[in-house]
Design an enzyme around this catalytic site. Structure first.
Site, PDB file in Angstrom:
ATOM      1  N   LYS A   1       0.817  -1.218   0.000  1.00 31.23           N
ATOM      2  CA  LYS A   1       0.000   0.000   0.000  1.00 31.23           C
ATOM      3  C   LYS A   1       0.846   1.261   0.000  1.00 31.23           C
ATOM      4  O   LYS A   1       0.489   2.275  -0.589  1.00 31.23           O
ATOM      5  CB  LYS A   1      -0.920   0.007   1.221  1.00 31.23           C
ATOM      6  CG  LYS A   1      -2.023  -1.040   1.169  1.00 31.23           C
ATOM      7  CD  LYS A   1      -2.863  -1.003   2.429  1.00 31.23           C
ATOM      8  CE  LYS A   1      -3.817  -2.176   2.561  1.00 31.23           C
ATOM      9  NZ  LYS A   1      -5.060  -2.034   1.802  1.00 31.23           N
TER      10      LYS A   1
ATOM     11  N   ASN B   1     -10.169 -10.088   4.252  1.00 31.50           N
ATOM     12  CA  ASN B   1      -9.514  -8.953   4.900  1.00 31.50           C
ATOM     13  C   ASN B   1     -10.516  -7.833   5.111  1.00 31.50           C
ATOM     14  O   ASN B   1     -11.465  -7.655   4.347  1.00 31.50           O
ATOM     15  CB  ASN B   1      -8.298  -8.488   4.082  1.00 31.50           C
ATOM     16  CG  ASN B   1      -8.673  -7.428   3.065  1.00 31.50           C
ATOM     17  OD1 ASN B   1      -8.737  -6.229   3.389  1.00 31.50           O
ATOM     18  ND2 ASN B   1      -8.973  -7.857   1.835  1.00 31.50           N
TER      19      ASN B   1
ATOM     20  N   PHE C   1      -8.049   0.320   4.205  1.00 28.78           N
ATOM     21  CA  PHE C   1      -7.148   1.353   3.640  1.00 28.78           C
ATOM     22  C   PHE C   1      -6.179   1.917   4.678  1.00 28.78           C
ATOM     23  O   PHE C   1      -6.001   3.144   4.783  1.00 28.78           O
ATOM     24  CB  PHE C   1      -7.945   2.513   3.016  1.00 28.78           C
ATOM     25  CG  PHE C   1      -8.728   2.197   1.769  1.00 28.78           C
ATOM     26  CD1 PHE C   1      -8.528   1.026   1.048  1.00 28.78           C
ATOM     27  CD2 PHE C   1      -9.681   3.106   1.301  1.00 28.78           C
ATOM     28  CE1 PHE C   1      -9.264   0.755  -0.100  1.00 28.78           C
ATOM     29  CE2 PHE C   1     -10.411   2.846   0.147  1.00 28.78           C
ATOM     30  CZ  PHE C   1     -10.205   1.666  -0.543  1.00 28.78           C
TER      31      PHE C   1
ATOM     32  N   SER D   1     -13.684  -1.247  -2.809  1.00 28.69           N
ATOM     33  CA  SER D   1     -13.262  -1.975  -1.605  1.00 28.69           C
ATOM     34  C   SER D   1     -14.423  -2.021  -0.615  1.00 28.69           C
ATOM     35  O   SER D   1     -15.119  -1.026  -0.428  1.00 28.69           O
ATOM     36  CB  SER D   1     -12.050  -1.299  -0.966  1.00 28.69           C
ATOM     37  OG  SER D   1     -10.920  -1.524  -1.764  1.00 28.69           O
TER      38      SER D   1
ATOM     39  N   ASN E   1     -14.330  -2.360   2.652  1.00 36.34           N
ATOM     40  CA  ASN E   1     -14.008  -2.091   4.049  1.00 36.34           C
ATOM     41  C   ASN E   1     -13.990  -0.621   4.440  1.00 36.34           C
ATOM     42  O   ASN E   1     -13.584  -0.281   5.544  1.00 36.34           O
ATOM     43  CB  ASN E   1     -12.670  -2.752   4.401  1.00 36.34           C
ATOM     44  CG  ASN E   1     -12.728  -4.243   4.135  1.00 36.34           C
ATOM     45  OD1 ASN E   1     -13.659  -4.913   4.584  1.00 36.34           O
ATOM     46  ND2 ASN E   1     -11.777  -4.754   3.366  1.00 36.34           N
ATOM     47  N   THR E   2     -14.410   0.249   3.529  1.00 38.49           N
ATOM     48  CA  THR E   2     -14.628   1.652   3.863  1.00 38.49           C
ATOM     49  C   THR E   2     -16.128   1.874   3.719  1.00 38.49           C
ATOM     50  O   THR E   2     -16.649   1.806   2.599  1.00 38.49           O
ATOM     51  CB  THR E   2     -13.834   2.571   2.906  1.00 38.49           C
ATOM     52  OG1 THR E   2     -12.441   2.332   3.098  1.00 38.49           O
ATOM     53  CG2 THR E   2     -14.139   4.043   3.156  1.00 38.49           C
TER      54      THR E   2
ATOM     55  N   LYS F   1     -11.456   0.269 -11.026  1.00 37.18           N
ATOM     56  CA  LYS F   1     -11.521  -1.078 -10.438  1.00 37.18           C
ATOM     57  C   LYS F   1     -12.895  -1.296  -9.827  1.00 37.18           C
ATOM     58  O   LYS F   1     -13.355  -0.488  -9.017  1.00 37.18           O
ATOM     59  CB  LYS F   1     -10.437  -1.231  -9.370  1.00 37.18           C
ATOM     60  CG  LYS F   1     -10.387  -2.623  -8.762  1.00 37.18           C
ATOM     61  CD  LYS F   1      -9.121  -2.808  -7.969  1.00 37.18           C
ATOM     62  CE  LYS F   1      -9.036  -4.177  -7.351  1.00 37.18           C
ATOM     63  NZ  LYS F   1      -7.795  -4.352  -6.590  1.00 37.18           N
TER      64      LYS F   1
ATOM     65  N   ASN G   1     -12.305  -6.487  -7.536  1.00 37.16           N
ATOM     66  CA  ASN G   1     -11.899  -6.400  -6.141  1.00 37.16           C
ATOM     67  C   ASN G   1     -12.424  -7.641  -5.387  1.00 37.16           C
ATOM     68  O   ASN G   1     -12.888  -8.589  -6.015  1.00 37.16           O
ATOM     69  CB  ASN G   1     -12.470  -5.090  -5.553  1.00 37.16           C
ATOM     70  CG  ASN G   1     -11.526  -4.474  -4.543  1.00 37.16           C
ATOM     71  OD1 ASN G   1     -11.081  -5.165  -3.603  1.00 37.16           O
ATOM     72  ND2 ASN G   1     -11.211  -3.204  -4.691  1.00 37.16           N
TER      73      ASN G   1
ATOM     74  N   GLY H   1      -8.741 -14.681  -7.779  1.00 39.74           N
ATOM     75  CA  GLY H   1      -8.602 -16.136  -7.755  1.00 39.74           C
ATOM     76  C   GLY H   1      -7.707 -16.703  -8.835  1.00 39.74           C
ATOM     77  O   GLY H   1      -7.913 -17.826  -9.290  1.00 39.74           O
TER      78      GLY H   1
HETATM   79  C1  LIG Z   1      -5.237  -8.267   2.272  1.00 40.52           C
HETATM   80  C2  LIG Z   1      -5.774  -7.619   1.042  1.00 40.52           C
HETATM   81  C3  LIG Z   1      -5.731  -6.220   0.925  1.00 40.52           C
HETATM   82  C4  LIG Z   1      -6.230  -5.609  -0.232  1.00 40.52           C
HETATM   83  N1  LIG Z   1      -6.166  -4.244  -0.342  1.00 40.52           N
HETATM   84  C5  LIG Z   1      -6.630  -3.648  -1.471  1.00 40.52           C
HETATM   85  C6  LIG Z   1      -6.525  -2.243  -1.638  1.00 40.52           C
HETATM   86  O1  LIG Z   1      -6.001  -1.521  -0.790  1.00 40.52           O
HETATM   87  N2  LIG Z   1      -7.021  -1.695  -2.783  1.00 40.52           N
HETATM   88  C7  LIG Z   1      -7.583  -2.449  -3.786  1.00 40.52           C
HETATM   89  O2  LIG Z   1      -7.992  -1.912  -4.813  1.00 40.52           O
HETATM   90  N3  LIG Z   1      -7.671  -3.796  -3.651  1.00 40.52           N
HETATM   91  C8  LIG Z   1      -7.204  -4.397  -2.532  1.00 40.52           C
HETATM   92  N4  LIG Z   1      -7.290  -5.756  -2.407  1.00 40.52           N
HETATM   93  C9  LIG Z   1      -7.925  -6.535  -3.497  1.00 40.52           C
HETATM   94  C10 LIG Z   1      -6.894  -7.136  -4.449  1.00 40.52           C
HETATM   95  O3  LIG Z   1      -6.156  -6.125  -5.069  1.00 40.52           O
HETATM   96  C11 LIG Z   1      -7.572  -8.023  -5.506  1.00 40.52           C
HETATM   97  O4  LIG Z   1      -8.401  -7.218  -6.326  1.00 40.52           O
HETATM   98  C12 LIG Z   1      -8.439  -9.120  -4.899  1.00 40.52           C
HETATM   99  O5  LIG Z   1      -7.838  -9.655  -3.740  1.00 40.52           O
HETATM  100  C13 LIG Z   1      -8.706 -10.265  -5.889  1.00 40.52           C
HETATM  101  O6  LIG Z   1      -7.506 -10.876  -6.297  1.00 40.52           O
HETATM  102  P1  LIG Z   1      -6.920 -12.209  -5.611  1.00 40.52           P
HETATM  103  O7  LIG Z   1      -8.027 -13.221  -5.568  1.00 40.52           O
HETATM  104  O8  LIG Z   1      -5.766 -12.601  -6.465  1.00 40.52           O
HETATM  105  O9  LIG Z   1      -6.478 -11.831  -4.232  1.00 40.52           O
HETATM  106  C14 LIG Z   1      -6.799  -6.396  -1.260  1.00 40.52           C
HETATM  107  C15 LIG Z   1      -6.813  -7.793  -1.132  1.00 40.52           C
HETATM  108  C16 LIG Z   1      -6.320  -8.407  -0.006  1.00 40.52           C
HETATM  109  C17 LIG Z   1      -6.382  -9.914   0.093  1.00 40.52           C
END
Ligand SMILES: Cc1cc2nc3c(=O)[nH]c(=O)nc-3n(C[C@H](O)[C@H](O)[C@H](O)COP(=O)(O)O)c2cc1C
Length: 324
Positions: A38, A83, A87, A148, A150-151, A186, A215, A264
């Site tokens: 981040k 998670n 942010f 996201s 979580n906000t 996104k 996301n 995934g």
């Molecule tokens: C621990 C964690 C923190 C993440 N933080 C952000 C973030 O700050 N901003 C964002 O756009 N996506 C965030 N993501 C989402 C990832 O960028 C991604 O879009 C999502 O996890 C799907 O991909 P994956 O299945 O390969 O993890 C986060 C994902 C994880 C697991």
């Protein structure tokens, strides 16, 4: 330099895997998704592992601590993560310093933008504009993240009117500082098909070049263990949703917008399938967490082998053949 030698070894394949998206050349299509780094504190080490690009952030105008711990949970049986980080980041001024001082940029760096938790949605566009102005000159591409979970309230910003104000605000901010800097959007995997199509239209209308799908999800296709924790679910259980979102976006965009697949993706077969269904870039986070430091090298070897199996001499050739 050791880092450069490690990168050369990790990315050594017989097939040209480079791809140009929105005018930005990525030496290979495997990009680290936002949220892992981040504050852009690990960029050189991550580039040493072979990534074709790194997306840093999400960054907000002001620093903020994020949610209380524990806020990250593994679902090992399902190859998933939940998670609710919220942010946590050191703010855009600190990020700008980190990125400006990087000694080595062998591949593009995207910067992913969000709003502070205590900024109301009515003023959200100001946060994106502030961040876009600050990072415009330093980023290879800029991402508006309104997805996201979580906000509180953030995902409301994906509604067409709100989205239009964020994207057009960010677009103008970039144009003031660094004209034609690529702008990506996104989106969440929890949008309806109509909402995905609307987001594609707004993105195109506001001068965005690419869509990142997706996301994390607030849905729970799996149960047991940590699955009942609040937050965004990523990894294998997200894949079907992310794929259907990508397919919907691809069918609607008809080549007017570049597509970036996330959600995934663990191995070369996963990555290849997303490229075949319309993506030009691949992002991963959870697959990297479970796969470890050799993940990118393994994916690149596998992608090269799949392209050769299908008679392609480069990734670009496959992407172009796909459109016909
Ligand atoms: C621990 C964690 C923190 C993440 N933080 C952000 C973030 O700050 N901003 C964002 O756009 N996506 C965030 N993501 C989402 C990832 O960028 C991604 O879009 C999502 O996890 C799907 O991909 P994956 O299945 O390969 O993890 C986060 C994902 C994880 C697991």
């Amino acid at each position: 330099m050791l880092r450069a030698r490690l990168r050369t070894r990790a990315t050594a394949v017989d097939v040209d895997l480079s791809v140009t998206v929105a005018g930005v050349r990525f030496p290979n299509p495997i990009v680290l998704a936002a949220g892992f780094d981040k504050d852009a504190k690990m960029v050189p080490g991550l580039f040493a592992l072979g990534f074709g690009g790194i997306e840093v952030g999400t960054v907000t105008p002001r620093p903020q601590p994020g949610n209380p711990k524990p806020r990250m949970f593994r679902l090992p049986r399902h190859h998933g993560l939940i998670n609710r980080l919220g942010f946590n980041n050191r703010g855009v001024a600190a990020l700008v310093e980190q990125v400006r001082d990087l000694p080595w940029r062998p591949a593009p760096i995207g910067i992913n933008l969000g709003r502070n938790k205590d900024t109301p949605n009515e003023r959200a566009a100001d946060d994106y504009i502030t961040c876009a102005e600050a990072v415009a000159a330093l980023a290879d591409y800029v991402v508006v993240n309104a997805s996201s979970p979580n906000t509180p309230g953030l995902r409301e910003l994906q509604k067409p009117d709100a989205l239009r104000s964020l994207l057009s605000g960010a677009r103008s901010a970039l144009d003031r500082r660094a004209p034609r800097k690529p702008l990506f959007l996104k989106i969440a995997p929890d949008l309806s098909e109509d909402a995905i199509r609307a987001a594609v239209d707004v993105a195109i209308g506001c001068g965005a070049q690419a869509l990142i799908a997706t996301n994390t999800t607030v849905s729970r296709p799996v149960t047991g263990g940590a699955a009942s924790e609040e937050g965004g679910l990523s990894g294998a259980p997200l894949a079907p949703l992310a794929i259907s979102c990508l397919r919907t976006a691809a069918a609607h965009a008809q080549g007017r917008l570049s597509l970036v697949a996330a959600g995934g993706i663990f191995d070369a077969e996963d990555a290849y399938a997303r490229l075949r269904m319309g993506a030009e870039l691949i992002q991963l986070y959870t697959g990297f967490v479970y796969g470890g430091p050799a993940t990118v090298a393994r994916l690149l070897q596998g992608l090269a082998a799949l392209l050769q199996r299908d008679g392609f001499s480069s990734l670009d050739q496959m992407l172009r053949a796909r459109q016909t």
